[in-house]
Scaffold this motif. Structure first.
Motif, mmCIF file in Angstrom:
data_model
loop_
_atom_site.group_PDB
_atom_site.id
_atom_site.type_symbol
_atom_site.label_atom_id
_atom_site.label_comp_id
_atom_site.label_asym_id
_atom_site.label_seq_id
_atom_site.Cartn_x
_atom_site.Cartn_y
_atom_site.Cartn_z
ATOM 1 N N THR A 56 16.961 1.410 -7.412
ATOM 2 C CA THR A 56 17.065 0.540 -8.623
ATOM 3 C C THR A 56 17.306 1.388 -9.476
ATOM 4 N N SER A 114 12.813 3.033 -6.530
ATOM 5 C CA SER A 114 13.346 2.168 -5.471
ATOM 6 C C SER A 114 11.870 1.070 -5.041
ATOM 7 N N SER A 115 12.352 0.609 -4.629
ATOM 8 C CA SER A 115 11.239 -0.628 -4.316
ATOM 9 C C SER A 115 10.661 -0.686 -2.778
ATOM 10 N N SER A 116 9.658 -1.359 -2.173
ATOM 11 C CA SER A 116 9.647 -1.453 -0.698
ATOM 12 C C SER A 116 8.999 -3.065 -1.042
ATOM 13 N N ARG A 117 9.207 -4.131 0.478
ATOM 14 C CA ARG A 117 9.177 -4.878 1.124
ATOM 15 C C ARG A 117 8.113 -5.535 0.384
ATOM 16 N N LEU A 118 7.098 -4.816 -0.136
ATOM 17 C CA LEU A 118 6.152 -5.650 -0.373
ATOM 18 C C LEU A 118 5.489 -5.577 -2.474
ATOM 19 N N GLY A 119 7.381 -4.872 -3.093
ATOM 20 C CA GLY A 119 7.256 -5.159 -4.064
ATOM 21 C C GLY A 119 6.504 -3.273 -4.640
ATOM 22 N N LYS A 120 5.947 -2.662 -4.118
ATOM 23 C CA LYS A 120 5.604 -1.338 -4.707
ATOM 24 C C LYS A 120 6.645 -0.288 -4.638
#
Length: 304
Positions: A96, A127-133
């Motif tokens: 991101t 960046s962001s993980s799949r869980l939005g972290k």
């Protein structure tokens, strides 16, 4: 000395550095407020393939975040491993935000400064993980900070005035052709004329293979300093190059929008690879910049 900025187009920068990695183990970055100069010399000699690039700063970095300070005209000169920088930039795929700064690491003082420290280009990838972290990765690439006197010793190759200049076909297509020709010979003869014709030839004791393109576009008159064309526009000008050197240039296909080739008979081929928007009809440079490849010719018996 300070350098810090957010990367505006991480994937473009990654492709750019990756395309230069096959050419040279190291690259020199000349950072200015309006441009980034990339210099590579394969083998580090004047007779090897060289790249002298000028990339507009806003095609790589966000100018509103750029901080560039030094005692020499606020320019910063760095030597960096192309392979290590390319690997670090790959981690920015899908990020991101990507920031880069010149820092010191490995020292005994706070934050790695102080005795024993060494300069690095520090890439902070968010960046962001799949869980939005929110995830943050820092990649440090060791660099050598160069002095202005060292930069002054670097000079672009001197070449005779080219006799022919034309727009090349797709570099990806040329790469496929050259890879096949390389199985015939380690050398490839490139011939072109000012009627828009281009020939690539490889030959050995057992075979001779030639590929031809016609009706290629020509640059505007005088483009790239081409001021000495033959009287006959159909006369072919030839240069014989090492196939491996041609493939080093063709590794730039992933960043090329258009490419102009200039040929100095039996001396060298010069390839102008334009990054970003295509040059307009007046010859103005595209929005990204230009990579200039100087590929020296080799002398073989029986060359045209």
């Amino acid at each position: 000395m300070r350098f810090k900025a957010d990367v505006s187009n991480p994937s473009q920068l990654s492709r750019l550095i990756t395309s230069l990695a096959p050419l040279s183990k190291t690259a020199i970055l000349k950072l200015k407020h309006d441009q980034v100069h990339l210099i590579c010399r394969a083998g580090g000699t004047k007779t090897s393939v060289q790249v002298w690039s000028v990339i507009n700063i806003d095609s790589i970095f966000r100018t509103d975040t750029l901080r560039l300070e030094s005692n020499h005209q606020n320019e910063v000169y760095l030597e960096v491993s192309t392979d290590l920088l390319a690997k670090a930039l790959k981690s920015a795929s899908g990020a991101t935000d990507v920031g880069v700064k010149l820092a010191k690491k490995g020292g005994s003082g706070p934050g790695g400064t102080g005795e024993g420290s060494y300069p690095v280009l520090s890439l902070v990838v968010q960046s962001s993980s799949r869980l939005g972290k929110r995830l943050e990765i820092t990649q440090d690439v060791a660099v050598k900070v160069m002095k202005a006197a060292e930069m002054d010793q670097l000079k672009e190759p001197l070449c005779p005035t080219p006799q022919v200049a034309l727009y090349l076909p797709s570099l990806h297509t040329l790469r496929t052709v050259v890879e096949r020709l390389k199985t015939i010979s380690s050398y490839i003869t490139i011939s072109a004329n000012n009627a828009g014709e281009l020939r690539l030839r490889a030959e050995s004791d057992d075979a001779k293979v030639e590929t031809e393109w016609r009706d290629l576009r020509m640059p505007t008159a005088g483009a790239e300093g081409m001021t000495d064309p033959p009287d006959d526009p159909h006369e072919f000008i030839s240069v014989t190059l090492e196939a491996k050197d041609v493939l080093k240039f063709l590794a730039s296909y992933s960043v090329a929008s258009t490419t102009i080739a200039c040929f100095c008979r039996a001396h060298a081929a010069i390839f102008y690879v334009y990054v970003g928007a295509e040059r307009d009809s007046s010859g103005a440079q595209g929005s990204g910049g230009v990579l200039t490849f100087f590929v020296p010719a080799v002398q073989l018996g029986g060359d045209d």
